[in-house]
Design a protein around this motif. Structure first.
Motif, PDB file in Angstrom:
ATOM      1  N   ALA A 194       0.834  -1.208   0.000  1.00 53.48           N
ATOM      2  CA  ALA A 194       0.000   0.000   0.000  1.00 53.48           C
ATOM      3  C   ALA A 194       0.864   1.251   0.000  1.00 53.48           C
ATOM      4  CB  ALA A 194      -0.927  -0.004   1.221  1.00 53.48           C
ATOM      5  N   VAL A 195       1.962   1.203   0.730  1.00 56.72           N
ATOM      6  CA  VAL A 195       2.872   2.351   0.764  1.00 56.72           C
ATOM      7  C   VAL A 195       3.515   2.551  -0.593  1.00 56.72           C
ATOM      8  CG1 VAL A 195       5.026   3.217   1.777  1.00 56.72           C
ATOM      9  CG2 VAL A 195       3.292   2.156   3.253  1.00 56.72           C
ATOM     10  N   VAL A 196       3.956   1.430  -1.186  1.00 54.75           N
ATOM     11  CA  VAL A 196       4.573   1.519  -2.511  1.00 54.75           C
ATOM     12  C   VAL A 196       3.596   2.150  -3.499  1.00 54.75           C
ATOM     13  CG1 VAL A 196       5.483   0.167  -4.442  1.00 54.75           C
ATOM     14  CG2 VAL A 196       6.095  -0.456  -2.075  1.00 54.75           C
ATOM     15  N   GLU A 197       2.356   1.681  -3.449  1.00 55.25           N
ATOM     16  CA  GLU A 197       1.331   2.189  -4.365  1.00 55.25           C
ATOM     17  C   GLU A 197       1.095   3.687  -4.154  1.00 55.25           C
ATOM     18  OE1 GLU A 197      -3.239   0.900  -5.219  1.00 55.25           O
ATOM     19  OE2 GLU A 197      -1.844  -0.654  -4.489  1.00 55.25           O
ATOM     20  N   GLU A 198       0.991   4.070  -2.893  1.00 53.12           N
ATOM     21  CA  GLU A 198       0.731   5.476  -2.591  1.00 53.12           C
ATOM     22  C   GLU A 198       1.891   6.362  -3.057  1.00 53.12           C
ATOM     23  OE1 GLU A 198      -0.782   8.267   1.157  1.00 53.12           O
ATOM     24  OE2 GLU A 198      -0.495   6.113   1.484  1.00 53.12           O
ATOM     25  N   LEU A 199       3.120   5.848  -2.857  1.00 53.41           N
ATOM     26  CA  LEU A 199       4.298   6.595  -3.321  1.00 53.41           C
ATOM     27  C   LEU A 199       4.257   6.747  -4.831  1.00 53.41           C
ATOM     28  CD1 LEU A 199       7.135   5.030  -1.108  1.00 53.41           C
ATOM     29  CD2 LEU A 199       6.386   7.422  -1.066  1.00 53.41           C
ATOM     30  N   GLN A 200       3.882   5.673  -5.511  1.00 56.70           N
ATOM     31  CA  GLN A 200       3.873   5.721  -6.975  1.00 56.70           C
ATOM     32  C   GLN A 200       2.774   6.655  -7.482  1.00 56.70           C
ATOM     33  OE1 GLN A 200       3.871   1.562  -8.005  1.00 56.70           O
ATOM     34  NE2 GLN A 200       6.124   1.478  -8.043  1.00 56.70           N
ATOM     35  N   GLU A 201       1.638   6.627  -6.810  1.00 56.58           N
ATOM     36  CA  GLU A 201       0.570   7.563  -7.186  1.00 56.58           C
ATOM     37  C   GLU A 201       1.020   9.003  -6.993  1.00 56.58           C
ATOM     38  OE1 GLU A 201      -3.107   4.576  -5.958  1.00 56.58           O
ATOM     39  OE2 GLU A 201      -2.749   6.413  -4.791  1.00 56.58           O
ATOM     40  N   PHE A 202       1.666   9.246  -5.859  1.00 56.00           N
ATOM     41  CA  PHE A 202       2.159  10.601  -5.598  1.00 56.00           C
ATOM     42  C   PHE A 202       3.107  11.049  -6.700  1.00 56.00           C
ATOM     43  CE2 PHE A 202       5.429  13.460  -4.026  1.00 56.00           C
ATOM     44  CZ  PHE A 202       4.676  14.489  -3.489  1.00 56.00           C
ATOM     45  N   MET A 203       4.032  10.143  -7.032  1.00 52.64           N
ATOM     46  CA  MET A 203       5.040  10.496  -8.039  1.00 52.64           C
ATOM     47  C   MET A 203       4.384  10.751  -9.398  1.00 52.64           C
ATOM     48  SD  MET A 203       7.899   7.756  -6.802  1.00 52.64           S
ATOM     49  CE  MET A 203       9.006   7.924  -8.181  1.00 52.64           C
ATOM     50  N   ALA A 204       3.414   9.923  -9.748  1.00 48.40           N
ATOM     51  CA  ALA A 204       2.731  10.094 -11.032  1.00 48.40           C
ATOM     52  C   ALA A 204       2.025  11.456 -11.080  1.00 48.40           C
ATOM     53  CB  ALA A 204       1.740   8.957 -11.242  1.00 48.40           C
TER      54      ALA A 204
END
Lengths: 519, 519
Positions: free
Chosen positions: A496-506
């Motif tokens: 979930a953290v990885v996903e949230e980080l990737q969403e933020f970056m996108a």
């Protein structure tokens, strides 16, 4: 005695590969999240001499002050904090900076790692090693020198992660020049978060990038944790002499407002950016660092700050920076003592060199930078591994060779054990003349912890070394970094953290692209 | 200002060759016969800790004492000097050794060179560098590793002679194994006398060879000069633990009776010849050295003696000696402090390494031996250049690389200049923010002495270094030692002295051959 002989005998069996494996295993068990010194730092100047330098630094801050470039908001902060502002010049009443630092800046602080056991304490008797920072190039034995890529960035983060001697993941371990400059801070921060669980540094090239770093840290650690703890340590350089620019100072402000730590570092090529003398360079460093650290306390009293000093000498014939020379060592000892009197953590040193390759020049210069780093009492050691060519290059072989040398640090800064076991009087009395100590019970009781042994040095006989290929340091180091990358496995991180980080970056990439297009 | 700009401009012109030539010329002017420190040595143990070690050393000398192997005459000397002799064991009443040393041994002394300007003062704040001692092998980039010959011996004496950083010609710079072992001491001493005018060391492998050395010194310096001055300094090693043999002790006695100086050195591979701990090794070193130095004072009160310490760590896995590690550095700091309390000159350190080749391992280890050597307060530094492979090999490239590093020592041990010029306050106040210091009058006044610059390091840009052949340290060093040997010219020596030396050597060769035949 038979048991002893057998065990000693077994340890002596096997080839150098087996011995190296044994050393690696022993060393892995000893890994500590940071080092702690018992040996008092080397003092090269008397109290009177240090007072003189402090008086002079105050005179500089009072009469010349610092120039603030393109950052009117900082001028307001300085004025509100008690400084005298005239145009873009900020002058300080005598003692103002020192008293702000003394009143508010912590003597040491803990930077949290996402794996709690890897959190580091910065300041006091503690020493934290972090890798090289900033090089646009990399070098390895196979490919030579080339522009750094994001793959190199990831590799260096991995090598710092698997290192038993580096406590910190660092920051810009190299510049991934294959990524767009406006976005690459996101990828760099992400690599530290995803590929390592050691503490790391944030982006400082623009306050927006500092803000992105803080936002990503909030995702990784949780907003509450970030609010109440130091999870980021970032590198803020002065424009010496006596000047601060917008990107650095505004980034510092962003971090400090978010409760995060910064290293305030006058980065000085002595002779060009300061006087050619040791005391002059130390005085200017103190003045610049005090102005920067006072600024942080004006922004947020109690902000964790590290007093940084980077000083190299130069060839007065060619203008080239030089490293591992005696004058920067003396600057380091001097500024370390000044930092102790200010009671703030100190950053300096590393394993610096001007050499293009990891040869004897590189190692002499690195060792003669590392030595004052350890003896002078540095708390946070940036550039502790991998630096080549005046910081333009991160070297893969140099990285693991330096890393190996860091393994000796704890034994040195532990000083001399004067316990009965350390004094070993009974062992000497009981051993008698002319007999070796290998079978002495004292030797047997202490042999596992007796001496630091390098993992990369070859101490074999000439014959054995020849039989095994007559490899020099660089050839061995080339194998070692490849082995380490091959056995690297990422530390676990919640999907979930990885996903949230990737969403933020996108999202941020889209915003940054929009900004770029509208500019 | 125009003049300044021009002169700065001119110095910056030319290629790296021209810059190196300029550095060599500047460095030649600066040559001093020995170094003098203003920086206080690094103290790693409190007074109380040092007292504890001293108490323990006295306990060892009182209860265990030292074993004297095959030298009954020494037992008589010890007994007459106040020690208790039982068989071949010599025990010392508490404080006897220390009081003899304190009463008689000089705190420093001058060793004359045949060129008076090259005489060295050993002890006090002074530092003297001498080359590697003892290796049976040599190595260079062209020929690899091979047995040393007399030609190598001569070459190394020549390289020490032309060095601006080595103050001393040393002794067995390598073992000329192509010469008969019974005679080679004559050839070695002759080479130092004929090819150099720096001070040198005598033979210690048998008292007859020591006597030959003294006789040759009488020819070179004149008998009166030898009677009333120190012209020889020779290396006497203990058989650790706590044992002295005939050849070393009888050689010491020969020199001391002739008024010549000796270095009394416990040569210790810690863990094998002493306990595995730093304090234990230092304690045993103190006990052994005090017994040896006391013996010299019993032979001839007032004899100049140097307290020597050689301690290496070892790999407890393989038994191999290791160098440049933290534990020997701590032993060095500790024993240096003990020597200061005894008020005798101190010998230790060097540029030691276990590496087979002059690579990064060699340089890290050498630098991390040299650093404590300089900071600890060593007075006489044997093995200051050329040591490879645990002392088995004298390396040509390593020799000039180490030599180069020695050039930095004076700047380091001069410490921080706190004069008005050193503090440079006016320069900083007058320069102002954001402007470089290259045109600052203070920079201009100080640039010739500002920073030590290596002659062998390459500080050029990557592009320039690549264009000039991308040579590493070893390739550059290979050129340098060849250039130095090519430009070597022997210092003048009176033909009559040369003839008398040769007559002496011829006579001794005949006598030695006769002894050999009758044996």
């Amino acid at each position: 005695m038979t048991d002893r002989t057998n065990r000693t005998g077994r340890r002596r069996g096997g080839g150098s590969e087996a011995r190296r494996a044994a050393r690696v295993a022993a060393s892995e068990m000893q890994q500590a999240p940071f080092l702690t010194r018992s040996l008092a730092p080397y003092e090269v100047i008397s109290e009177e001499g240090l007072s003189l330098i402090e008086e002079n630094a105050d005179t500089i801050l009072e009469r010349v002050g610092v120039e603030i470039v393109d950052y009117p908001e900082a001028l307001r902060i300085f004025r509100d904090g008690g400084a005298e502002v005239e145009g873009t010049r900020v002058r300080f009443p005598r003692g103002l900076c020192r008293s702000l630092i003394a009143q508010y800046a912590p003597g040491s602080f803990t930077q949290l790692a996402r794996k709690p056991e890897r959190s580091v304490t910065i300041g006091g008797p503690h020493v934290v090693f972090a890798p090289v920072y900033g090089p646009p190039f990399v070098r390895d034995l196979d490919g030579g020198r080339r522009y750094a890529t994001y793959e190199d960035f990831e590799n260096l983060v991995k090598l710092a992660y698997v290192s038993r001697n580096l406590h910190h993941s660092g920051g810009t371990v190299c510049e991934p020049v294959d990524l767009p400059v406006e976005e690459r801070h996101l990828d760099m921060v992400y690599a530290h978060m995803r590929l390592s669980d050691k503490p790391f540094m944030g982006s400082v090239t623009h306050p927006d990038r500092a803000r992105d770093t803080v936002d990503m840290a909030r995702i990784l650690f949780g907003a509450d944790t970030v609010e109440n703890n130091t999870v980021l340590l970032s590198l803020i350089n002065a424009n010496s002499p006596l000047s601060w620019d917008f990107s650095m100072l505004a980034s510092a402000r962003t971090y400090v407002e978010a409760g995060q730590a910064v290293i305030i570092t006058p980065f000085i090529l002595a002779g060009a950016m300061s006087p050619v003398t040791v005391a002059g360079t130390a005085t200017q460093t103190l003045a610049e660092a005090m102005a920067g650290m006072a600024f942080c306390q004006m922004v947020r009293p109690g902000a964790p700050v590290v007093f940084g000093s980077f000083a190299s000498s130069m060839s007065m014939q060619s203008g080239a920076p030089t490293f591992g020379t005696p004058e920067p060592a003396l600057v380091l000892y001097t500024v370390a003592a000044l930092a102790r009197r200010l009671a703030v953590p100190f950053r300096s040193g590393g394993t610096l060199t001007a050499s293009k390759v990891p040869d004897a020049q590189a190692a002499y210069e690195a060792a003669l930078t590392l030595s004052p780093t350890l003896l002078g009492g540095v708390n946070f050691v940036l550039h502790a591994a991998g630096w080549l060519e005046g910081g333009l290059v991160a070297g893969y072989e140099k990285f693991v060779l330096d890393d190996d040398q860091l393994g000796a640090a704890q034994a040195l800064i532990s000083g001399v054990d004067l316990s009965d076991n350390g004094l070993a009087l009974d062992a000497i009395l009981g051993n008698g003349p002319g007999k070796h100590f290998l079978d002495n019970p004292h030797t047997f009781d202490n042999y596992t912890s007796a001496f630091w042994v390098s993992e990369l040095a070859n101490n074999d006989s000439f014959e054995q070394w020849s039989d095994e290929g007559a490899e020099d340091s660089v050839a061995r180091a080339n194998k070692v970094w490849k082995e380490r990358l091959a056995r690297y496995e990422p530390p676990p991180l919640d999907d979930a953290v990885v996903e949230e980080l990737q969403e933020f970056m996108a999202r941020r990439r889209t915003e940054i692209a929009a900004e770029r297009d509208s500019a």
